[in-house]
Design a protein around this motif. Sequence first.
Motif, PDB file in Angstrom:
ATOM      1  N   PHE A   4      -1.744   0.215  -3.124  1.00  0.00           N
ATOM      2  CA  PHE A   4      -3.079   0.616  -2.658  1.00  0.00           C
ATOM      3  C   PHE A   4      -4.098   0.478  -3.784  1.00  0.00           C
ATOM      4  O   PHE A   4      -5.173  -0.108  -3.604  1.00  0.00           O
ATOM      5  CB  PHE A   4      -3.037   2.051  -2.143  1.00  0.00           C
ATOM      6  CG  PHE A   4      -4.382   2.639  -1.839  1.00  0.00           C
ATOM      7  CD1 PHE A   4      -5.166   2.139  -0.802  1.00  0.00           C
ATOM      8  CD2 PHE A   4      -4.894   3.687  -2.604  1.00  0.00           C
ATOM      9  CE1 PHE A   4      -6.415   2.678  -0.520  1.00  0.00           C
ATOM     10  CE2 PHE A   4      -6.132   4.232  -2.333  1.00  0.00           C
ATOM     11  CZ  PHE A   4      -6.900   3.719  -1.290  1.00  0.00           C
ATOM     12  N   LEU A  38      -2.618  -3.120  -0.342  1.00  0.00           N
ATOM     13  CA  LEU A  38      -2.593  -2.335   0.883  1.00  0.00           C
ATOM     14  C   LEU A  38      -3.892  -1.554   1.012  1.00  0.00           C
ATOM     15  O   LEU A  38      -4.528  -1.212   0.003  1.00  0.00           O
ATOM     16  CB  LEU A  38      -1.421  -1.348   0.890  1.00  0.00           C
ATOM     17  CG  LEU A  38      -0.007  -1.922   1.060  1.00  0.00           C
ATOM     18  CD1 LEU A  38       1.021  -0.803   0.936  1.00  0.00           C
ATOM     19  CD2 LEU A  38       0.160  -2.637   2.393  1.00  0.00           C
ATOM     20  N   ARG A  57      -5.762   1.912   3.031  1.00  0.00           N
ATOM     21  CA  ARG A  57      -5.578   3.146   3.779  1.00  0.00           C
ATOM     22  C   ARG A  57      -6.767   3.258   4.738  1.00  0.00           C
ATOM     23  O   ARG A  57      -7.853   3.671   4.322  1.00  0.00           O
ATOM     24  CB  ARG A  57      -5.538   4.361   2.848  1.00  0.00           C
ATOM     25  CG  ARG A  57      -4.271   4.458   2.013  1.00  0.00           C
ATOM     26  CD  ARG A  57      -4.324   5.635   1.045  1.00  0.00           C
ATOM     27  NE  ARG A  57      -3.063   5.800   0.331  1.00  0.00           N
ATOM     28  CZ  ARG A  57      -2.860   6.668  -0.651  1.00  0.00           C
ATOM     29  NH1 ARG A  57      -3.851   7.464  -1.040  1.00  0.00           N
ATOM     30  NH2 ARG A  57      -1.676   6.769  -1.235  1.00  0.00           N
ATOM     31  N   TYR A 109      -0.916   2.865   6.326  1.00  0.00           N
ATOM     32  CA  TYR A 109      -1.261   1.696   5.517  1.00  0.00           C
ATOM     33  C   TYR A 109      -1.450   0.463   6.392  1.00  0.00           C
ATOM     34  O   TYR A 109      -0.732   0.257   7.386  1.00  0.00           O
ATOM     35  CB  TYR A 109      -0.170   1.406   4.492  1.00  0.00           C
ATOM     36  CG  TYR A 109      -0.095   2.430   3.385  1.00  0.00           C
ATOM     37  CD1 TYR A 109      -0.901   2.304   2.254  1.00  0.00           C
ATOM     38  CD2 TYR A 109       0.763   3.523   3.487  1.00  0.00           C
ATOM     39  CE1 TYR A 109      -0.846   3.249   1.236  1.00  0.00           C
ATOM     40  CE2 TYR A 109       0.821   4.480   2.476  1.00  0.00           C
ATOM     41  CZ  TYR A 109       0.004   4.328   1.354  1.00  0.00           C
ATOM     42  OH  TYR A 109       0.057   5.266   0.356  1.00  0.00           O
TER      43      TYR A 109
END
Length: 319
Positions: A66, A71, A73, A91
Amino acid sequence: MELVIATRPRVKRFHRAETPAPFQLTDRDLRLLAHVARHRFLSSAHLCALDGGSPQNVLRCLRALFDHEYLDRPAAQKVSLSEQGPRPFVYGLGKKGARALRELGHRIDDALDWTEKNKRAGAIFIEHTLEVADFMTGVELACRTRGDVELMREHEVLALAPEATRTAREPLRWKVDKTMMGRRETFSVVPDGLFGLLFSDETAAYFVLEVDRGTIPLVRTDVAGTPAWRKSITYKLATYWEGWKAGQHAKQFGVKQVRMAMVTSSAERVENMLAIVDELTEGRGSNFFLFIDREALRASNPIDAKWTTGKRETIRLTD
């Protein structure tokens, strides 16, 4: 002597670290990215289960992916967090994650801005996608445990389909032409998923998946064929039924047999759907339809759970 204790600043849950630690993609990272790409959205709980290793290590990997923009959110999950309290993060695949998978040969649409797409995803869409992912994750984990049945994922089933399906913009869209009220019309539905179960004797069973959250009316009093009537469970089941009778599964997917597996919100709703099947089949019922409610599914897994057919018989997906 005064002691000075250095502490790391608290990182906000939906903000990336301004200066993330140096990072290099590992095989585990790539597997996690592939899982997310396959399902569109996954929770950290799904990813820990699919990885099968230390949950803490997986969570650390997810945080790094992330922070480094592999990735995302999606912000829309904040709605569920505010309503339901703490829950695993959700995710979606980020731009860098999509690029990394493409470079390894994964079929990822390079025309899409995945991060922008994640931003536009609404809370209802995310919740529904997670419920579908929860089912498919359950199938995959059950197959791993049993060892006598192998999961055929959607792309693997579609790889065996006719070229027209493989190259279609919506390869899962199930269509049927039907004359109603003197007019010839095309009715269609898009399943939530498609999968197969491959057995040790090299036979296979195929399923189109529907995950019903209980928000669509079972029956609409509107005239059959109208746009409002099309937004009902009756329309959905009728379209599957007419398509199955016309051999849509063979034309579209190239398989001789398929069943529609419906996961719904309650045992009462299963009974209501069975009544609709009775009406569609003039009381004969059909084993083409399979139904289960979420509570019954939670008590087992999709493979070992007991499903109810449109003839009110109890079976398992491997039967």
